[in-house]
Design a protein around this motif. Structure first.
Motif, mmCIF file in Angstrom:
data_model
loop_
_atom_site.group_PDB
_atom_site.id
_atom_site.type_symbol
_atom_site.label_atom_id
_atom_site.label_comp_id
_atom_site.label_asym_id
_atom_site.label_seq_id
_atom_site.Cartn_x
_atom_site.Cartn_y
_atom_site.Cartn_z
ATOM 1 N N LYS A 3 0.864 -1.274 0.163
ATOM 2 C CA LYS A 3 -0.064 -0.208 0.110
ATOM 3 C C LYS A 3 1.020 1.216 0.120
ATOM 4 O O LYS A 3 0.621 2.223 -0.588
ATOM 5 N N SER A 4 1.928 1.231 0.738
ATOM 6 C CA SER A 4 2.835 2.401 0.665
ATOM 7 C C SER A 4 3.411 2.659 -0.521
ATOM 8 O O SER A 4 3.326 3.946 -1.017
ATOM 9 N N VAL A 5 3.864 1.726 -1.248
ATOM 10 C CA VAL A 5 4.479 2.210 -2.553
ATOM 11 C C VAL A 5 3.432 2.349 -3.830
ATOM 12 O O VAL A 5 3.531 3.290 -4.649
ATOM 13 N N ARG A 6 2.186 1.979 -3.497
ATOM 14 C CA ARG A 6 0.949 2.456 -4.357
ATOM 15 C C ARG A 6 0.634 3.862 -4.088
ATOM 16 O O ARG A 6 0.650 4.872 -4.985
ATOM 17 N N VAL A 7 0.572 4.460 -2.753
ATOM 18 C CA VAL A 7 0.446 5.633 -2.367
ATOM 19 C C VAL A 7 1.713 6.541 -2.899
ATOM 20 O O VAL A 7 1.443 7.727 -3.438
ATOM 21 N N ILE A 8 2.847 6.202 -2.599
ATOM 22 C CA ILE A 8 4.004 6.880 -3.219
ATOM 23 C C ILE A 8 4.086 7.163 -4.612
ATOM 24 O O ILE A 8 4.154 8.118 -5.274
ATOM 25 N N ALA A 9 3.735 5.955 -5.390
ATOM 26 C CA ALA A 9 3.660 6.117 -7.011
ATOM 27 C C ALA A 9 2.702 7.018 -7.278
ATOM 28 O O ALA A 9 2.759 7.739 -8.052
ATOM 29 N N LEU A 10 1.370 7.088 -6.603
ATOM 30 C CA LEU A 10 0.323 7.838 -7.024
ATOM 31 C C LEU A 10 0.853 9.467 -7.038
ATOM 32 O O LEU A 10 0.520 10.182 -7.633
ATOM 33 N N THR A 11 1.463 9.702 -5.739
ATOM 34 C CA THR A 11 2.055 11.029 -5.543
ATOM 35 C C THR A 11 2.893 11.581 -6.600
ATOM 36 O O THR A 11 3.013 12.683 -6.912
ATOM 37 N N VAL A 12 3.864 10.692 -6.914
ATOM 38 C CA VAL A 12 4.723 10.844 -7.847
ATOM 39 C C VAL A 12 4.192 11.291 -9.032
ATOM 40 O O VAL A 12 4.228 12.177 -9.854
ATOM 41 N N PHE A 13 2.987 10.312 -9.604
ATOM 42 C CA PHE A 13 2.530 10.741 -10.785
ATOM 43 C C PHE A 13 1.561 11.936 -10.798
ATOM 44 O O PHE A 13 1.483 12.729 -11.823
ATOM 45 N N LEU A 14 0.985 12.054 -9.829
ATOM 46 C CA LEU A 14 -0.058 13.483 -9.381
ATOM 47 C C LEU A 14 1.013 14.688 -9.615
ATOM 48 O O LEU A 14 0.681 15.646 -10.381
ATOM 49 N N MET A 15 2.261 14.374 -9.003
ATOM 50 C CA MET A 15 3.041 15.623 -8.856
ATOM 51 C C MET A 15 3.611 16.053 -10.498
ATOM 52 O O MET A 15 3.786 17.111 -10.752
ATOM 53 N N VAL A 16 3.958 14.898 -11.167
ATOM 54 C CA VAL A 16 4.516 15.315 -12.494
ATOM 55 C C VAL A 16 3.418 15.788 -13.326
ATOM 56 O O VAL A 16 3.556 16.719 -14.180
ATOM 57 N N ALA A 17 2.060 15.180 -13.024
ATOM 58 C CA ALA A 17 0.957 15.652 -14.066
ATOM 59 C C ALA A 17 0.665 17.005 -13.784
ATOM 60 O O ALA A 17 0.389 17.882 -14.715
ATOM 61 N N ALA A 18 0.707 17.425 -12.437
ATOM 62 C CA ALA A 18 0.533 19.038 -12.012
ATOM 63 C C ALA A 18 1.581 19.913 -12.771
ATOM 64 O O ALA A 18 1.322 21.089 -12.797
#
Length: 300
Positions: free
Chosen positions: A216-231
């Motif tokens: 779950k941790s890596v899922r959340v971290i990956a999600l925040t990475v993708f959100l950061m780059v998209a933003a």
């Protein structure tokens, strides 16, 4: 002669120790975001005092926050392998209250210096200190895994200090720059927390990777990475102009691809080593994004 040399060595060692307690690596990145914001506000640096006041104020304020939170977290740092050699838990600053007084002096100086540019810059500096020291370190860090979300506002404040020190106001460009830092913080901190998971568990600090399993941790971290780059791509796509043109897009896209690659690699093959790699790359990522904004602003 020998006594004089020994005294000089002690003074130098003390200066090094108090410099170390400010966590200078973190400070320099925040100072760079403040300078970049001030530069974007005035690429010609027509108000040099205001730029200098903002940069030095952020340097002092960031150093103050790190020093005071180091004092607050001295019991945590003492039991974590990653931090137990720091000046306060190792006893190199004793009693610990010396660090607290040092931090308070730095904090007061930072607010006064920012305010000398204008009152708005002083308010942002004070808000950043309050959020980091009181909201995050004093109340949230030991109570909730979402601590870094509310505590992350302090990381965005140097941008607003730098921009408002020059302009006396804030606008959409400054808010977007601050948002880029705010969105960067979760991936930066949580990837470190995953790498140091056992340390945080020993210290009973409920960082996200401690309270949920690794998957779950890596899922959340990956999600925040993708959100950061998209933003980070949005300012170019909506044609914001100054600082967010083609140079910004090219560098942001290149850095984003690498960051998403690291995030994806961590997601598919989780490990503390890959989390550490993502953490180490996250700081250059942010630095290059802000460098791109500066170059683009200068060209524009």
């Amino acid at each position: 002669m020998l006594c004089g040399e020994l005294s000089l060595i002690r003074i130098i060692d003390a200066l090094k120790t108090y410099y170390e307690v400010t966590k200078p690596v973190i400070v320099y990145l925040l100072v760079f975001t403040a300078f970049a914001a001030a530069f974007v506000a005035d690429p010609g640096i027509g108000r040099p005092y205001h730029v200098l006041a903002a940069v030095v104020a952020v340097f002092l304020g960031s150093a103050a926050a790190n020093t005071i939170t180091g004092y607050i977290d001295r019991d945590i740092d003492a039991v974590m392998g990653r931090t137990k050699a720091r000046p306060i838990p190792s006893g190199r600053i004793h009693p610990p209250e010396k660090a607290l007084y040092f931090g308070v002096v730095l904090a007061v100086m930072s607010v006064l210096l920012a305010s000398s540019a204008n009152i708005l810059a002083g308010i942002f500096m004070l808000a950043g200190l309050f959020d980091n020291i009181v909201i995050y370190s004093r109340f949230l860090k030991r109570r909730t895994p979402l601590n870094i979300l509310l505590g992350g506002f302090s990381g965005a404040m140097p941008v607003l200090v730098g921009y408002s020190a020059v302009t006396g106001t804030i606008d959409l460009i400054s808010v977007v720059m601050a948002a880029l830092v705010f969105l960067w913080i979760p991936a930066h901190i949580w990837s470190l927390a995953l790498h140091a998971r056992e340390d945080y568990k020993t210290a009973h600090v409920p960082m996200l990777p401690v309270v949920v399993d690794e998957k779950k941790s890596v899922r959340v971290i990956a999600l925040t990475v993708f959100l950061m780059v998209a933003a980070s791509l949005v300012p170019f796509l909506i044609d914001m102009g100054r600082g967010f043109g083609i140079v910004y897009m090219a560098i942001t896209l290149a850095m984003g691809v690498v960051t998403m690659g690291l995030g994806t690699h961590l997601l598919i093959w989780p490990s503390v080593a890959k989390a550490w790699r993502l953490f180490k790359f996250s700081s250059p990522y942010l630095a290059f994004i802000f460098l791109a904004i500066m170059v683009d602003a200068l060209i524009t």
